[in-house]
Write a protein that holds these residues in place. Sequence first.
Motif, PDB file in Angstrom:
ATOM      1  N   UNK A  18       0.832  -1.206   0.000  1.00 33.88           N
ATOM      2  CA  UNK A  18       0.000   0.000   0.000  1.00 33.88           C
ATOM      3  C   UNK A  18       0.867   1.257   0.000  1.00 33.88           C
ATOM      4  N   UNK A  19       1.922   1.248   0.824  1.00 39.19           N
ATOM      5  CA  UNK A  19       2.796   2.414   0.907  1.00 39.19           C
ATOM      6  C   UNK A  19       3.543   2.653  -0.400  1.00 39.19           C
ATOM      7  N   UNK A  20       4.070   1.594  -0.981  1.00 40.87           N
ATOM      8  CA  UNK A  20       4.870   1.741  -2.202  1.00 40.87           C
ATOM      9  C   UNK A  20       4.014   2.239  -3.362  1.00 40.87           C
ATOM     10  N   UNK A  21       2.828   1.670  -3.508  1.00 41.29           N
ATOM     11  CA  UNK A  21       1.965   2.083  -4.628  1.00 41.29           C
ATOM     12  C   UNK A  21       1.329   3.448  -4.388  1.00 41.29           C
ATOM     13  N   UNK A  22       1.187   3.844  -3.123  1.00 38.15           N
ATOM     14  CA  UNK A  22       0.556   5.124  -2.841  1.00 38.15           C
ATOM     15  C   UNK A  22       1.517   6.284  -2.737  1.00 38.15           C
ATOM     16  N   UNK A  23       2.801   5.999  -2.507  1.00 36.98           N
ATOM     17  CA  UNK A  23       3.773   7.079  -2.312  1.00 36.98           C
ATOM     18  C   UNK A  23       3.842   8.044  -3.499  1.00 36.98           C
TER      19      UNK A  23
END
Length: 212
Positions: A18-23
């Motif tokens: 979630x963090x990687x795709x949302x960053x």
Amino acid sequence: MPNPDLALASFGVVLPIVFVTGAPLWALLDVTLVLPRSRHELRGILRFAACASLVLATGIGVLALPPLRGLALHRGLNLAPPLAHAVAPALIVITLEPWLISTRAIAQALLMRARCGRSLLLLSPVKILVMIALGSTVVTLLPGANGALLAVGLVLGADLTDAVLYGLAAWRAHARGLVFRDPRPATLLAPNAIVPARVIGDLAPPTASRAA
């Protein structure tokens, strides 16, 4: 939960995704806060956000397909079969997250430009309490629920709440003409600006009247 270790481990695998795709999409907050100077430029940012969200959501969706999902989870992340089985359903739900993050980031930037940030302060603590109560209720009623799916569902629920409420508030502020009313340079409105506006004014070259 019956197996809290597995629940926490599965969520620990999903959350970095979630963090990687949302960053990359969170950068839209700073971009929207600084770049657009007209409604036309804002529409360009909205088109870019839609395309970026579609690409990221499609990439996650492709990895969630059974053939690639097994390859990514077993060989790519080297997960044990019980952990991979717990993570798999959450991958499908994560495809919604890019759309929510981009909407929330742009809406927050528009509210900050319109000087309507009070709702950002009021909603956050209330949202956290609601999600804690909701998660506790679900665990009580469904003790055998998938831990990763439950946790990701709560994260998406919080982001969906932000996207809807901030989006409606930003749309009203934009309709009232509050977003582009500030005459100052857009760079002075950035939250991460290092030099305040007053210092910039002091450092500016002297005008003819000041020189005189």
